[in-house]
Design an enzyme around this catalytic site. Structure first.
Site, mmCIF file in Angstrom:
data_model
loop_
_atom_site.group_PDB
_atom_site.id
_atom_site.type_symbol
_atom_site.label_atom_id
_atom_site.label_comp_id
_atom_site.label_asym_id
_atom_site.label_seq_id
_atom_site.Cartn_x
_atom_site.Cartn_y
_atom_site.Cartn_z
ATOM 1 N N ASP A 104 0.837 -1.061 -0.123
ATOM 2 C CA ASP A 104 -0.011 0.066 -0.022
ATOM 3 C C ASP A 104 0.851 1.071 -0.104
ATOM 4 O OD1 ASP A 104 -2.195 -1.719 0.185
ATOM 5 O OD2 ASP A 104 -2.941 -0.672 2.222
ATOM 6 N N HIS A 256 3.850 -2.395 3.122
ATOM 7 C CA HIS A 256 3.971 -0.981 2.511
ATOM 8 C C HIS A 256 5.219 -0.733 1.745
ATOM 9 C CE1 HIS A 256 1.146 -0.884 5.914
ATOM 10 N NE2 HIS A 256 0.328 0.160 5.122
#
Length: 797
Positions: A104, A256
């Site tokens: 993300d 991430h």
């Protein structure tokens, strides 16, 4: 007396001056528009960059702890893959011993490429949920990612919590991210992950309608089974531990590739992939997992029969635009981005075991961008690239402006104080300051006049009160309003009126120099009035044989209006403080046309007043320097001039001044490489003029633009305080300048307004002048409308 009248049936042909004026007027409007377009472009670039960095339109609210009683229980108990088909919501889980790696918040140029290398080294593909603003800033990273076989999904454009947003904002976030993907990699996607989302059981009453709307648009919403919590930076072992599913279950794993230092993530990723492969796990993308589910008919659903998923009537109220990526129904519909496809359909399944189609299956949530989507996307990427290049440049320029402005203020304060103490010295080791023996011989005052009927009488009456013996030569430059007749009718002694055809101010001054009876000539404007001792004070420096020209102290007479007060501040602070500084540095660039004195022989030596530029006063001053003459400033020689009384006239005057200054600097550019006095001015005076009178004023509005931008979108009070700090510095300099000139401080109350409005106008004037210079335009002398309100000096308040 006879006169000729043109025939009524014939139209008079325009004169050469009228034709030139017409051409100049025709050229002005496009250049003004271009100057405004430059300002608009700067504003647009700043707004775009601010939007990309979430400084504009940013909503940092994040919802937490909301009720979920309106969310169907089967959804809350379902798998992490949520799709809608025909109003029916369906969840699916990843098959056993299958990992869907998702990342993300990216892309970033630092961490995403490192993660891609780890994936490539381990022959693994992943799904990256990207923030559209980051995609538009780093399109090359996205293209590399897609070319490597990875899959992309939407993580909104500005990473905003959509549960607080309306339908319009939601659709903009989706569309803008699709355009960014189209421009960066030529693709669109049907995969979506909401910012701040986690497992599907966290869906609440506020976010559920958002997911229904997104599903209705044909998107698959992807949640999380296992969160590595890598953003906490717990260490490699913890990231690996927390990312590992239990009981051999399949999982969508969250990591991430942006949001801070991701070095632990990069290290943990390689360890994690090797560990999971050793346990018999396989890795795929979201689309790959869904194709496997829908094709095999068997899989590990979270709560029900393997591969069946959980279906429930969502009550969307309208059929979706398509099944989404791997919706299971295989319906053919128009997916987001406008491409026709049915990822996860039977046709995809039939080739699931064909290794040559592996990449297509694992990227089947993507479609090739076409048509307007592709072109709009490329336009967005190009616009962002411009913003990414321009804003850092502007930031550096702002730093340069700040240093230049503060440096100029510092130089002015230090050198102006030194100049004042030197010239007003009354005692000390060197005794009282003196230029030398008192100059008492007569001098010639030249008054060029063109249609000055409102002012010429006041001008000549002020000269008649002079305490110094003078000869007055009025050169009437083809006036049509009776200026010549008014001057002659006054009957003042020692006044000669010379009439010439209209040829411009330089020609009129040269005519006066040729007819001067004395070796010192004083030049002034036809709208200016002298104090009685102005001429006497002005010519005293000529006691020094090395001085060739003297600049006087011009004052604004009509200062009791807003525009007049602005110019009064500018004259006292900008012009006169500057002249003190330039005088000590021996590189004064301009003798004001309102009050200046020259040795007649020096003027003739440099060729007289040139018509090559519109700033003939700057032109001849530089020429005097280059010829080896010294030019000084005499603060005690005061004259009062009528400044422009309207914004239109002010624009016209300053446009001519700034453009003429540029012409003069260009004309004398060879002084940069000359030796002797010419080279001294070229290497000291010319850079100072370019920096302080052209570059800094052009860039000075950046201070205001950045301040307004920061006040609206960043930190209002911090930005306001910073701007006020700069204003205080300017106020201190202005107050000191007023003290040196013994002016009343009450006018300084107009300084804040001057900075807000007047400085922006001067910026546009300089841009206008720069454009004219760069495009090779020519500008003729422009006559300002006079009122004659500046009378005798004693009457000026």
């Amino acid at each position: 007396m006879t006169s000729t009248t043109p025939s009524r049936g014939r139209r008079r042909a325009p004169t050469k001056m009228e034709r030139a004026a017409g051409k100049a007027a025709a050229l002005q409007k496009p250049r003004v528009i271009l100057a405004l377009l430059l300002l608009l472009g700067l504003t647009s670039v700043m707004l775009l960059d601010g939007y990309l960095r979430s400084e504009i339109g940013n909503d940092a609210r994040v919802r937490d702890g909301a009720a979920y009683d309106k969310v169907p229980q089967k959804i809350l108990d379902g798998g992490p893959l949520l799709t809608f088909t025909g109003g029916t919501a369906k969840t699916q889980s990843v098959p056993n011993k299958t990992i869907v790696l998702t990342f993300d918040d990216g892309p970033t140029p630092t961490w995403t490429p490192q993660i891609l290398k780890v994936l490539d080294d381990n022959n693994v593909e992943a799904t990256f949920f990207m923030v559209g603003s980051m995609v538009s800033r780093y399109p090359g990273v996205v293209k590399d990612l897609v070319d490597q076989g990875n899959e992309v999904g939407i993580h909104t454009f500005t990473h905003v919590d959509l549960s607080y947003q309306g339908t319009g904002r939601l659709q903009r976030e989706l569309k803008q991210t699709q355009l960014a993907l189209a421009g960066a990699a030529g693709i669109t996607t049907t995969l979506f992950r909401a910012p701040y989302s986690s497992e599907i059981n966290a869906v609440d009453n506020y976010s559920w309608p958002v997911y229904k709307e997104i599903g209705n648009l044909g998107y698959t919403s992807v949640f999380v089974d296992t969160d590595s919590d890598d953003w906490k930076k717990p260490g490699v072992s913890k990231i690996v531990q927390w990312a590992t599913p239990k009981n051999n279950k399949g999982a969508v794993v969250l990591m991430h590739d942006a949001g801070g230092d991701r070095s632990e993530t990069v290290k943990a990723l390689d360890t994690y992939i090797k560990k999971m492969k050793a346990k018999g796990y396989s890795f795929t993308t979201v689309s790959g997992a869904m194709a496997k589910l829908n094709g095999a008919g068997n899989g590990a659903g979270r709560t029900g029969t393997a591969g069946s998923g959980q279906a429930v009537e969502a009550g969307v109220g309208q059929t979706g635009a398509g099944a989404g990526a791997g919706a299971g129904a295989g319906a053919l519909g128009e997916q987001p981005g406008g491409a026709q496809s049915a990822p996860g359909s039977g046709s995809a399944n039939s080739s699931a075991n064909n290794s040559s189609n592996k990449v297509n299956i694992e990227q089947s949530g993507q479609q090739k961008a076409t048509g307007s989507t592709l072109y709009e996307g490329k336009a967005l990427i190009y616009a962002v690239a411009v913003a990414e290049w321009v804003l850092p440049l502007l930031s550096w320029l702002l730093l340069v402006v700040g240093i230049s402005v503060m440096g100029r203020f510092g130089m002015m304060l230090i050198l102006a104080r030194s100049h004042y103490r030197q010239r007003n010295r009354k005692r000390g080791k060197s005794g009282k300051f003196s230029w030398g023996p008192t100059v008492t011989r007569p001098v010639t005052v030249i008054v060029p006049a063109y249609n000055e009927k409102e002012c010429i009488a006041n001008t000549l009456h002020s000269l008649a009160q002079s305490t110094h013996p003078i000869e007055i030569i009025v050169v009437d430059d083809g006036s049509t309003d009776g200026t010549k007749e008014i001057a002659e009718a006054l009957g003042l002694p020692n006044v000669r009126v010379i009439r010439q055809e209209n040829a411009g101010k330089p020609a009129a001054l040269n005519n006066g120099v040729r007819n001067a009876s004395y070796d010192i000539v004083v030049m002034m404007d036809g709208d200016t009035v002298f104090e009685p001792d102005a001429v006497h004070q002005l010519v005293q420096p000529f006691a020094d044989p090395g001085i060739g020209a003297v600049a006087g102290n011009a004052k604004v007479g009509n200062r009791n209006t807003v525009i007049g007060a602005w110019q009064h501040i500018e004259y006292v602070m900008g012009f006169n403080l500057d002249r003190r500084m330039y005088d000590l540095l021996r590189c004064m660039p301009t003798i004001p046309g309102a009050i200046g004195a020259f040795r007649r022989d020096a003027v003739l030596e440099v060729g007289g007043m040139s018509e090559d530029t519109l700033a003939e006063d700057t032109d001849i001053t530089i020429a005097m320097h280059r010829a080896g003459w010294r030019v000084v400033y005499q603060e005690h020689a005061r004259a009062w001039t009528e400044a422009p009384s309207s914004l239109k006239q002010l624009w016209s005057q300053r446009y001519r001044w700034s453009y003429g200054t540029m012409q003069a600097l260009w004309k004398h550019r060879k002084s940069l490489t000359d030796k002797g006095p010419s080279g001294r001015f070229g290497r000291i005076g010319m850079p100072l003029v370019v920096i302080f009178q052209i570059i800094t004023p052009v860039l000075a509005p950046l201070i205001d633009v950045f301040t307004i931008y920061s006040m609206i979108f960043v930190d209002f009070w911090a930005s306001l305080l910073a701007w006020l700090a700069v204003l205080v510095v300017q106020l201190v300099c202005a107050a000191y300048a007023f003290r040196l000139d013994r002016e009343k401080y009450r006018y300084l109350g107009m300084l804040p307004l001057q900075q807000l409005a007047y400085r922006q106008m001067m910026y546009l004037v300089l841009i206008h002048s720069s454009v004219t210079a760069l495009t090779g335009g020519r500008l003729r002398w422009q006559k300002l409308k006079r009122t004659g309100e500046v009378g005798t000096p004693a009457g000026v308040s």
